[in-house]
Design a protein around this motif. Sequence first.
Motif, PDB file in Angstrom:
ATOM      1  N   UNK A  85       4.806 -31.969  38.641  1.00  0.00           N
ATOM      2  CA  UNK A  85       3.758 -31.174  38.000  1.00  0.00           C
ATOM      3  C   UNK A  85       3.963 -31.051  36.493  1.00  0.00           C
ATOM      4  N   UNK A  86       5.157 -31.340  36.025  1.00  0.00           N
ATOM      5  CA  UNK A  86       5.476 -31.259  34.594  1.00  0.00           C
ATOM      6  C   UNK A  86       5.292 -32.632  33.933  1.00  0.00           C
ATOM      7  N   UNK A  87       5.444 -32.652  32.655  1.00  0.00           N
ATOM      8  CA  UNK A  87       5.339 -33.893  31.895  1.00  0.00           C
ATOM      9  C   UNK A  87       6.466 -34.856  32.299  1.00  0.00           C
ATOM     10  N   UNK A  88       6.140 -36.142  32.424  1.00  0.00           N
ATOM     11  CA  UNK A  88       7.144 -37.163  32.735  1.00  0.00           C
ATOM     12  C   UNK A  88       8.093 -37.293  31.548  1.00  0.00           C
ATOM     13  N   UNK A  89       9.374 -37.307  31.832  1.00  0.00           N
ATOM     14  CA  UNK A  89      10.410 -37.348  30.802  1.00  0.00           C
ATOM     15  C   UNK A  89      11.366 -38.489  31.083  1.00  0.00           C
ATOM     16  N   UNK A  90      11.839 -39.140  30.028  1.00  0.00           N
ATOM     17  CA  UNK A  90      12.852 -40.182  30.189  1.00  0.00           C
ATOM     18  C   UNK A  90      14.212 -39.526  30.351  1.00  0.00           C
ATOM     19  N   UNK A  91      14.954 -40.003  31.348  1.00  0.00           N
ATOM     20  CA  UNK A  91      16.251 -39.429  31.669  1.00  0.00           C
ATOM     21  C   UNK A  91      17.314 -40.509  31.704  1.00  0.00           C
ATOM     22  N   UNK A  92      18.518 -40.162  31.301  1.00  0.00           N
ATOM     23  CA  UNK A  92      19.643 -41.082  31.391  1.00  0.00           C
ATOM     24  C   UNK A  92      20.300 -40.870  32.746  1.00  0.00           C
ATOM     25  N   UNK A  93      20.286 -41.908  33.559  1.00  0.00           N
ATOM     26  CA  UNK A  93      20.855 -41.840  34.899  1.00  0.00           C
ATOM     27  C   UNK A  93      22.369 -42.036  34.835  1.00  0.00           C
ATOM     28  N   UNK A  94      23.082 -41.691  35.903  1.00  0.00           N
ATOM     29  CA  UNK A  94      24.538 -41.884  35.914  1.00  0.00           C
ATOM     30  C   UNK A  94      24.946 -43.334  35.630  1.00  0.00           C
ATOM     31  N   UNK A  95      24.066 -44.281  35.952  1.00  0.00           N
ATOM     32  CA  UNK A  95      24.359 -45.697  35.704  1.00  0.00           C
ATOM     33  C   UNK A  95      24.096 -46.087  34.260  1.00  0.00           C
ATOM     34  N   UNK A  96      23.717 -45.130  33.423  1.00  0.00           N
ATOM     35  CA  UNK A  96      23.348 -45.332  32.018  1.00  0.00           C
ATOM     36  C   UNK A  96      21.985 -45.985  31.854  1.00  0.00           C
TER      37      UNK A  96
END
Length: 123
Positions: A85-96
Amino acid sequence: MRIGTAALLGSALAVMGIASSANAQQVEYAHAAITAGHLSSAERTLERETRAGSREPEVLLNLAAVYAMTQRPSAARDLYQRVLDAKDTSLVMPSSQVAGSHDVARRGLRLLEQPSSVQLTAR
């Protein structure tokens, strides 16, 4: 003790979120606790963040993963939906690698719908 499979852990364990998180140390601690199997400790940290008003997707996604791994699919589903429901955000995953918060939430929801992907042990 009940634990989810590696598939659930790898796909639903959201993010470290170091770059975007105002509370990066808490998120990193929670991620490390989840990875080490210390789910109750991670849950306490993440719930404290949400009670303090955090709406950061890395907090919500990691808490959803904890709920999923501790057999609370309804609570996990609610958190995944909040992320969607929130804005899509880029995230750094554990795999980088970088992933969108919506993609991670959708993966988590799919895993909740696949009972065969969560094999539980009670040993």
